[in-house]
Design a protein around this motif. Structure first.
Motif, mmCIF file in Angstrom:
data_model
loop_
_atom_site.group_PDB
_atom_site.id
_atom_site.type_symbol
_atom_site.label_atom_id
_atom_site.label_comp_id
_atom_site.label_asym_id
_atom_site.label_seq_id
_atom_site.Cartn_x
_atom_site.Cartn_y
_atom_site.Cartn_z
ATOM 1 N N VAL A 191 0.815 -1.206 0.000
ATOM 2 C CA VAL A 191 0.000 0.000 0.000
ATOM 3 C C VAL A 191 0.854 1.264 0.000
ATOM 4 C CG1 VAL A 191 -0.241 0.223 2.513
ATOM 5 C CG2 VAL A 191 -2.100 0.992 1.001
ATOM 6 N N GLU A 192 2.086 1.182 0.487
ATOM 7 C CA GLU A 192 2.966 2.349 0.498
ATOM 8 C C GLU A 192 3.647 2.534 -0.849
ATOM 9 O OE1 GLU A 192 3.109 4.503 2.888
ATOM 10 O OE2 GLU A 192 1.792 3.356 4.220
ATOM 11 N N LYS A 193 4.194 1.461 -1.400
ATOM 12 C CA LYS A 193 4.908 1.551 -2.671
ATOM 13 C C LYS A 193 3.968 1.526 -3.875
ATOM 14 C CE LYS A 193 9.424 -0.440 -1.422
ATOM 15 N NZ LYS A 193 9.297 -0.558 0.046
ATOM 16 N N ARG A 194 2.709 1.137 -3.668
ATOM 17 C CA ARG A 194 1.725 1.066 -4.754
ATOM 18 C C ARG A 194 2.198 0.126 -5.856
ATOM 19 N NH1 ARG A 194 -2.702 2.794 -2.631
ATOM 20 N NH2 ARG A 194 -3.583 3.223 -4.691
ATOM 21 N N GLU A 195 2.538 -1.103 -5.456
ATOM 22 C CA GLU A 195 3.069 -2.096 -6.382
ATOM 23 C C GLU A 195 2.877 -3.478 -5.768
ATOM 24 O OE1 GLU A 195 7.124 -0.732 -6.421
ATOM 25 O OE2 GLU A 195 7.725 -2.130 -4.847
ATOM 26 N N PRO A 196 3.043 -4.564 -6.566
ATOM 27 C CA PRO A 196 2.968 -5.902 -5.971
ATOM 28 C C PRO A 196 3.901 -6.009 -4.773
ATOM 29 C CG PRO A 196 3.012 -6.068 -8.355
ATOM 30 C CD PRO A 196 3.253 -4.616 -8.027
ATOM 31 N N ALA A 197 3.429 -6.634 -3.720
ATOM 32 C CA ALA A 197 4.225 -6.742 -2.495
ATOM 33 C C ALA A 197 5.510 -7.517 -2.758
ATOM 34 C CB ALA A 197 3.410 -7.416 -1.394
ATOM 35 N N TYR A 198 6.497 -7.231 -1.959
ATOM 36 C CA TYR A 198 7.826 -7.841 -2.098
ATOM 37 C C TYR A 198 7.718 -9.362 -2.117
ATOM 38 C CZ TYR A 198 12.551 -9.169 -0.543
ATOM 39 O OH TYR A 198 13.787 -9.755 -0.419
ATOM 40 N N TYR A 199 8.172 -9.950 -3.216
ATOM 41 C CA TYR A 199 8.186 -11.402 -3.430
ATOM 42 C C TYR A 199 6.802 -12.050 -3.301
ATOM 43 C CZ TYR A 199 13.331 -11.543 -3.594
ATOM 44 O OH TYR A 199 14.648 -11.372 -3.956
ATOM 45 N N ALA A 200 5.750 -11.256 -3.499
ATOM 46 C CA ALA A 200 4.392 -11.817 -3.444
ATOM 47 C C ALA A 200 4.142 -12.695 -4.663
ATOM 48 C CB ALA A 200 3.365 -10.697 -3.392
ATOM 49 N N HIS A 201 3.239 -13.656 -4.525
ATOM 50 C CA HIS A 201 2.904 -14.546 -5.624
ATOM 51 C C HIS A 201 1.393 -14.655 -5.755
ATOM 52 C CE1 HIS A 201 1.728 -17.785 -2.856
ATOM 53 N NE2 HIS A 201 2.750 -17.408 -2.127
ATOM 54 N N ASP A 202 0.949 -15.082 -6.911
ATOM 55 C CA ASP A 202 -0.481 -15.251 -7.148
ATOM 56 C C ASP A 202 -1.044 -16.374 -6.291
ATOM 57 O OD1 ASP A 202 -0.934 -13.380 -9.437
ATOM 58 O OD2 ASP A 202 0.539 -14.679 -10.399
#
Length: 570
Positions: A191-202
């Motif tokens: 929510v801070e970087k406005r991007e997929p979370a670090y090392y997040a996966h589907d």
């Protein structure tokens, strides 16, 4: 003297004729009744487009302000759109067989409700669409805030204006009219970087994920390992790609300029069997208060030719890649005669898409090593249904044609220019490049969770024709890529082609990387296989950062296996 008189007399007539050939302008405001703009402008639009066709108008001018667009009285047709989902679709701007038209949006905001596609172009020539924006009253994906994480699940709180309830033990999303918006995946966004979370996966949940409603109004989801960070956004991806922003089929000379696309259910621009396309300041980006822009690729080009240009565009936070440029492979099902075969689709996203025409050249390809072993000219085509097609050739087929070998068009490939664009915040990769024409990627900015540039193509899974021949990547900034799922790419610039027999394949050729800046926390700059001819020039700059924590095993900057003629820095 008589000659001069005749000149004076004729001159006004000539000028009048010139004016008549300039074409007519249609103003949509002349077709809108009071209240239409705020309720549903589609009937007025249909009437205006009828007059555009009848009067051969060269301009359609929208009224400015906001126009509501509903599916109720829109054009309806069943469409097969490559890499999207087939269905009976409603369409607002349905342009078929129109030549030489400019649609001037006049800064109009088109606000759609429900399952309706914005623009569909078929067999059109010299079309310009400019100066407008597109959004939907309810997005096809859904977003919620992670409020609790525990072993075996997590809690999600949705905005108050979402219509969220439980149906058969599963969360269901609806709009104010009761339309259901199905989902098939989850992905966490920072929510801070406005991007997929670090090392997040589907998280794939095709059958749904068991849930219950908590006393505080949040929803508890069960069945997965402990994942997520409290406060981050969980995005529920749309189940299908039903309504792209712009669909182009068998078109030439299409320009989309100064257009902001905030949302659609599918790809932003999907073009098939088309040529000479330019996107200029075409922006895919999330509306204020949303994490996600559109639900699939920003752009996608299939069996295109001529030129493809993307200039000064912004592609942010879409739910898939920035672009994918490729041809299509159909698999051999059987050899019916010395000069005849049956071919079929295996990827359901390609069902019903036709590209084989009499007179064209097809390449025959071994699907194990993706090597072209013959070419034949098509004589006749007999489409049996959306999956199977019978093809005959002007010459006998070569020996050794096998079931599951693949065929693809081998006449024309597009020249590609991607210049001055910004790519960031989206799921997966940046540019998937598969044209065999000259490709230039220059002066762009990449901040991508997977590979910024991926050379794809395979004949066993996606059935997408690739095999680049002439690529220049120069003067770009690659900023901290590969912070997402490990399956989205092995380096900033990588090969991801599905080739079982790599040792006997040199699928991609002649790639040059020059004068780029790589600001990276992940040391993996280039990862290649099955490439013949790659040069990474000394004027490229690599700057290591500590903006993210690196947690992969590979520490080399450059990796190449089963390759020839590779030049990496010493």
């Amino acid at each position: 003297m008589n000659f001069l008189k005749s000149l004076v007399i004729c001159f006004p007539l000539v000028c009048a004729a010139c004016g008549a050939n300039e074409g007519k302008t249609i103003y949509l405001k002349d077709y809108l009744n009071e209240g239409d703009a705020a309720t549903d402008a589609v009937p007025a639009l249909r009437a205006a487009l009828d007059d555009v066709r009848e009067q051969k108008a060269t301009r359609l001018v929208l009224p400015g302000g906001e126009l509501r667009m509903r599916p109720d009285k829109a054009v309806e047709k069943y469409q097969f759109i490559s890499n999207n989902d087939e269905s009976l679709k409603r369409i607002a701007f349905d342009l078929v067989g129109i030549d030489g038209l400019t649609i001037d949006g006049n800064d109009t905001k088109l606000l759609f409700t429900g399952f309706i596609s914005a623009f569909n172009l078929e067999n059109c020539r010299d079309i310009t669409i400019e100066n407008l924006s597109i959004d939907y009253t309810r997005t096809f994906h859904s977003e919620g805030t992670i409020s609790n994480v525990f072993d075996g699940g997590f809690d999600i709180r949705f905005p108050d204006d979402y219509r969220v309830d439980l149906h058969n033990g599963l969360v269901r999303f609806r709009d104010s009219e009761g339309t259901v918006y199905p989902y098939g995946s989850m992905l966490e966004f920072d929510v801070e970087k406005r991007e997929p979370a670090y090392y997040a996966h589907d998280i794939w949940i095709w059958g749904g994920m068991p849930a219950e409603k908590n006393d505080d109004g949040s929803f508890r989801f069960y069945g997965k390992d402990k994942v997520g960070t409290v406060g981050n956004t969980m995005v529920f991806g749309a189940l299908a790609r039903y309504n792209p922003g712009f669909t182009l089929a068998d078109c030439s000379g299409v320009t989309i300029r100064d257009v902001d696309l905030y949302h659609c259910c599918g790809m932003g621009v999907i073009a098939q069997r088309s040529r000479d396309i330019e996107l200029n300041r075409f922006n895919v980006l999330p509306a204020e208060g949303r994490m996600i822009s559109i639900t699939a690729d920003a752009t996608h080009f299939v069996n295109c030719a001529g030129y493809l240009r993307m200039i000064d565009c912004t592609f942010k936070n879409q739910k898939d890649d920035a672009t994918n440029i490729h041809g299509l492979y159909m698999a051999v099902d059987s050899v019916l005669a010395p000069d005849r075969m049956m071919v079929r689709w295996h990827n359901s996203g390609q069902y019903g898409v036709d590209f084989i025409r009499p007179g064209m050249t097809l390449e025959l390809v071994d699907n194990d090593n993706m090597t072209t072993y013959a070419r034949r000219t098509v004589k006749d085509v007999n489409r049996l249904n959306k999956i199977y097609t019978e093809v005959s050739f002007t010459e006998p087929l070569p020996e050794g044609v096998k079931k599951r070998h693949v065929v693809a068009a081998d006449d024309e490939y597009p020249d590609v220019l991607i210049k001055g664009c910004h790519f960031s915040g989206n799921r997966a990769r940046g540019l998937l490049l598969g044209s065999r024409g000259p490709i230039v990627i220059e002066d762009n900015y990449f901040h991508i969770p997977g590979a910024a540039i991926l050379f794809e193509g395979d004949g066993n899974f996606w059935w997408e024709q690739s095999g680049v021949r002439d690529v220049t990547i120069r003067n770009n900034v690659f900023d901290n890529g590969n912070y997402g799922c490990s399956s989205w790419g092995d380096a900033c610039i990588a090969v991801g082609s599905g080739i079982p027999d790599k040792a006997n394949s040199r699928y991609h050729k002649n790639i040059r990387v020059e004068n780029n800046t790589f600001r990276v926390f992940d040391p993996r700059i280039v990862s290649l296989y099955c490439v013949d001819g790659f040069e990474f020039t000394p004027d490229n700059r690599i700057e290591m950062t500590d903006d993210y924590t690196y947690a992969r095993e590979e520490t080399r900057n450059f990796v190449a296996t089963d390759c020839d003629n590779i030049q990496f820095p010493q």
